[in-house]
Design a protein around this motif. Structure first.
Motif, short mmCIF file in Angstrom:
data_model
loop_
_atom_site.label_atom_id
_atom_site.label_comp_id
_atom_site.label_asym_id
_atom_site.label_seq_id
_atom_site.Cartn_x
_atom_site.Cartn_y
_atom_site.Cartn_z
N SER A 1 0.85 -1.18 0.00
CA SER A 1 0.00 0.00 0.00
C SER A 1 0.88 1.24 0.00
CB SER A 1 -0.90 0.01 1.24
OG SER A 1 -0.11 0.20 2.40
N PRO A 2 0.31 2.41 -0.38
CA PRO A 2 1.11 3.64 -0.33
C PRO A 2 1.72 3.88 1.05
CG PRO A 2 -0.93 4.02 -1.52
CD PRO A 2 -1.03 2.65 -0.95
N VAL A 3 0.95 3.55 2.11
CA VAL A 3 1.47 3.75 3.46
C VAL A 3 2.65 2.82 3.71
CG1 VAL A 3 0.95 3.54 5.92
CG2 VAL A 3 -0.74 4.54 4.35
N GLN A 4 2.50 1.53 3.24
CA GLN A 4 3.59 0.57 3.41
C GLN A 4 4.83 1.02 2.64
OE1 GLN A 4 1.35 -2.87 2.07
NE2 GLN A 4 1.46 -3.79 4.11
N GLU A 5 4.61 1.49 1.39
CA GLU A 5 5.73 1.94 0.58
C GLU A 5 6.42 3.12 1.23
OE1 GLU A 5 4.00 2.74 -3.20
OE2 GLU A 5 4.30 0.70 -3.95
N GLU A 6 5.62 4.06 1.79
CA GLU A 6 6.19 5.23 2.45
C GLU A 6 7.02 4.81 3.65
OE1 GLU A 6 4.72 9.55 4.21
OE2 GLU A 6 3.31 7.88 4.07
N ALA A 7 6.49 3.88 4.43
CA ALA A 7 7.20 3.42 5.62
C ALA A 7 8.50 2.71 5.23
CB ALA A 7 6.31 2.51 6.46
N GLU A 8 8.44 1.88 4.13
CA GLU A 8 9.61 1.15 3.71
C GLU A 8 10.68 2.09 3.15
OE1 GLU A 8 8.14 -1.72 0.99
OE2 GLU A 8 7.18 -2.97 2.53
N ALA A 9 10.23 3.18 2.49
CA ALA A 9 11.17 4.13 1.90
C ALA A 9 11.71 5.12 2.92
CB ALA A 9 10.50 4.88 0.75
N PHE A 10 11.11 5.17 4.07
CA PHE A 10 11.46 6.15 5.10
C PHE A 10 12.75 5.74 5.80
CE2 PHE A 10 11.13 7.95 9.41
CZ PHE A 10 10.84 9.27 9.12
N GLU A 11 13.72 6.62 5.76
CA GLU A 11 14.96 6.37 6.48
C GLU A 11 14.79 6.85 7.93
OE1 GLU A 11 17.68 4.92 5.45
OE2 GLU A 11 16.99 4.59 3.40
N PRO A 12 15.24 6.08 8.90
CA PRO A 12 15.11 6.52 10.30
C PRO A 12 15.67 7.93 10.49
CG PRO A 12 15.88 4.26 10.19
CD PRO A 12 15.88 4.76 8.78
N VAL A 13 14.95 8.73 11.26
CA VAL A 13 15.33 10.12 11.49
C VAL A 13 15.63 10.32 12.96
CG1 VAL A 13 14.54 12.52 11.47
CG2 VAL A 13 13.97 11.00 9.56
N THR A 14 16.77 10.92 13.23
CA THR A 14 17.13 11.31 14.59
C THR A 14 17.12 12.82 14.66
OG1 THR A 14 18.49 9.34 14.95
CG2 THR A 14 18.90 11.23 16.38
N THR B 1 17.19 16.39 17.27
CA THR B 1 17.51 16.96 18.58
C THR B 1 16.70 18.22 18.78
OG1 THR B 1 19.77 16.11 18.42
CG2 THR B 1 19.35 17.83 20.06
N ASP B 2 15.97 18.29 19.89
CA ASP B 2 15.14 19.47 20.12
C ASP B 2 15.95 20.58 20.77
OD1 ASP B 2 15.25 19.03 22.86
OD2 ASP B 2 13.19 18.32 23.04
N VAL B 3 15.30 21.68 21.08
CA VAL B 3 15.98 22.87 21.58
C VAL B 3 16.63 22.65 22.94
CG1 VAL B 3 13.97 23.87 22.73
CG2 VAL B 3 15.71 25.39 21.78
N THR B 4 16.19 21.64 23.68
CA THR B 4 16.78 21.35 24.99
C THR B 4 17.98 20.42 24.90
OG1 THR B 4 15.44 19.38 25.46
CG2 THR B 4 14.47 21.53 26.00
N GLY B 5 18.25 19.90 23.70
CA GLY B 5 19.34 18.95 23.53
C GLY B 5 18.90 17.50 23.60
N ALA B 6 17.62 17.27 23.89
CA ALA B 6 17.10 15.89 23.94
C ALA B 6 16.97 15.34 22.51
CB ALA B 6 15.74 15.87 24.62
N THR B 7 17.28 14.07 22.36
CA THR B 7 17.28 13.44 21.04
C THR B 7 16.20 12.36 20.96
OG1 THR B 7 19.64 13.84 20.75
CG2 THR B 7 18.66 12.14 19.37
N ILE B 8 15.50 12.34 19.85
CA ILE B 8 14.52 11.27 19.58
C ILE B 8 14.82 10.68 18.21
CG2 ILE B 8 12.75 12.42 20.97
CD1 ILE B 8 11.30 13.07 18.36
N THR B 9 14.46 9.41 18.04
CA THR B 9 14.65 8.72 16.76
C THR B 9 13.34 8.04 16.39
OG1 THR B 9 17.00 8.33 17.19
CG2 THR B 9 15.95 6.98 15.50
N VAL B 10 12.93 8.20 15.14
CA VAL B 10 11.73 7.51 14.65
C VAL B 10 12.13 6.68 13.43
CG1 VAL B 10 10.14 9.28 15.49
CG2 VAL B 10 11.06 9.49 13.19
N ASP B 11 11.56 5.46 13.33
CA ASP B 11 11.91 4.59 12.20
C ASP B 11 10.77 4.48 11.18
OD1 ASP B 11 10.09 3.11 13.62
OD2 ASP B 11 11.49 1.50 14.18
#
Length: 345
Positions: A47-60, A62-72
Motif C-alpha cells: 500500500s502507499p502507506v507501506q511503501e512510504e514506511a519502507e522508503a522512510f529512512e530513520p530520522v534522529t 535533537t530538540d531545543v533542549t538537547g534531547a534526542t529522539i529517533t523515529v523509524d
C-alpha cells in the motif's frame, strides 16, 4: 465379428473419454498460469502507506533542549500542547490527534488554520503549564510537541508512551528550522520545503517593497506593566525587515530570559514615540480590559503619536504572540503591512 466390433467400439469410447479428460486438465493448467488480475496485483502490492514506511529512512532529531529522539517510520499522530505545534502541522497538511485547551484551540480554530474543524479536535485538559498526562495517554500519539521551559517535565511522564519534542523559536530562522525538523519526522519534507519557500518569498517581497518609513512597535502583557518586543524577539525579527523598528536590547542583562523582550514604561515610550503600536493583550481573568484600554487611563498615553493618529491596534495575540511558526508569522506580516502601508497593501 460381432464381438470384435464391440471391442473396437469400446476402445473408441475409452479413447474419447481420455481425450475429454485431458482437455479438461489442460484448461485448468491454462487458468492457473494466467497473469494475475489487476485486483490480485493490487492486493499483493504494498500500500502507499507501506511503501512510504519502507522508503522512510530513520530520522534522529535533537530538540531545543538537547534531547534526542529517533523515529523509524513517519510520525502520523501528533498531540499538540503548544500553538507552535498546530502551526507546523497546518503547514505540513496534517491534523493534530489532540490539542490542549489553553490557548492552543484558539489558534486551531482560526480561519487561516482549521476553522470550525479546530473546535472538534480531541482535547487535552489541564492547564497550559500542566497538560493532562491522562488525556495524552488516551490520545495514544506517536509524538507530543511542547514548549521548552514550560513542558520539559512532561518528558518523564511520557516515558514509554510517546517521545516529547520541545521547541521555542526566538527568530524566524529558528521557526523555519523547526518546521523542517517536523517535516523530516513526519516524512513530509516536500511540504515543509514548500511552506518554507512561501514564507521566505513573502518576507523577501515585503523587505523589498515596504518603504520602512513608519516606526512600529509591538507591546504585550495583561496590565499596565507591559513589555516591548525587541528586534531580537521572534516578532521583532520580522518587523525589523518591514518597518523602522528601533527597539533593541543594549546589554544581555536587559533581557535576562533571552526572550527578546524587555519591560517598558510610557515615559520611555514617549522618547521613541512610535507611529504605529501593535498590542498583544493577554487576559488571565474574566473581564480584564485590553492593555490599550488600561493604558488609556494614563495622561502620558494620549501624548503618543500613535494614539493621537488612532494607530494603536489590538492584534490577535494567539497568532501574533503564541503561534511562533511560519504560518503565524506570515499572518502577522500580512496584517502589519496592511496597517503600516494601507496604500500599498
Amino acid at each position: 465379428m460381432h464381438l470384435k466390433k464391440v471391442a473396437i467400439n469400446l476402445a473408441f469410447i475409452l479413447m474419447m473419454i481420455m481425450l475429454a479428460a485431458c482437455g479438461s486438465n489442460a484448461g485448468n493448467v491454462d487458468y492457473t498460469t494466467e497473469e494475475p488480475s489487476a485486483a490480485a496485483s493490487e492486493s499483493s502490492s504494498p500500500s502507499p502507506v507501506q511503501e512510504e514506511a519502507e522508503a522512510f529512512e530513520p530520522v534522529t532529531a535533537t530538540d531545543v533542549t538537547g534531547a534526542t529522539i529517533t523515529v523509524d517510520r513517519p510520525v502520523e499522530k501528533v498531540a499538540c500542547v503548544v500553538s507552535l505545534c498546530v502551526d507546523a502541522l497546518a503547514e505540513l497538511g496534517m491534523r493534530p490527534i489532540a490539542i490542549a485547551e489553553s490557548g492552543v484551540r484558539t489558534i486551531a480554530s482560526a480561519p487561516e488554520f482549521y476553522g470550525s474543524e479546530g473546535e472538534s479536535f480531541p482535547s487535552i485538559g489541564g492547564s497550559f503549564f500542566e497538560p493532562s498526562l491522562e488525556d495524552l495517554v488516551t490520545a495514544a500519539p506517536d509524538l507530543v510537541i511542547g514548549l521548552s521551559g514550560v513542558h520539559d517535565s512532561l518528558r518523564e511522564g511520557l516515558n514509554g508512551i510517546a517521545p516529547l519534542f520541545l521547541g521555542n523559536p526566538k527568530s524566524y530562522d529558528e521557526s523555519v528550522a523547526f518546521l523542517e525538523v517536523i517535516g523530516e519526522l513526519t516524512g513530509r519534507t516536500e511540504e515543509a520545503a514548500a511552506a518554507k519557500q512561501r514564507f521566505l518569498d513573502k518576507l523577501d517581497a515585503a523587505r523589498k517593497q515596504a518603504p520602512k518609513n513608519k516606526k512600529a512597535l509591538i507591546i504585550y502583557g495583561s496590565d499596565v506593566n507591559f513589555s516591548v518586543i525587541t528586534d531580537s524577539g521572534l516578532g521583532g525579527t520580522v518587523m525589523k525587515e518591514i518597518s523602522n523598528y528601533p527597539w533593541r536590547v543594549e546589554k544581555p542583562e536587559d533581557d535576562p530570559y533571552g526572550e527578546g523582550s524587555v519591560p517598558y514604561s510610557l515615559e520611555k515610550l514617549l522618547v521613541e514615540n512610535p507611529d504605529v503600536i501593535f498590542v498583544e493583550s493577554y487576559s488571565y481573568s474574566p473581564g480584564t480590559k485590553p492593555i490599550s484600554e488600561q493604558l488609556s487611563e494614563s495622561p502620558l498615553w494620549s501624548k503618543l503619536k500613535a494614539v493621537e493618529n488612532s494607530q494603536v491596534h489590538e492584534v490577535r495575540s494567539p497568532i501574533w504572540g503564541d503561534g511562533r511558526g511560519t504560518r503565524s508569522l506570515s499572518i502577522m506580516m500580512d496584517e502589519a503591512l496592511a496597517i503600516l502601508y494601507p496604500d500599498q497593501y
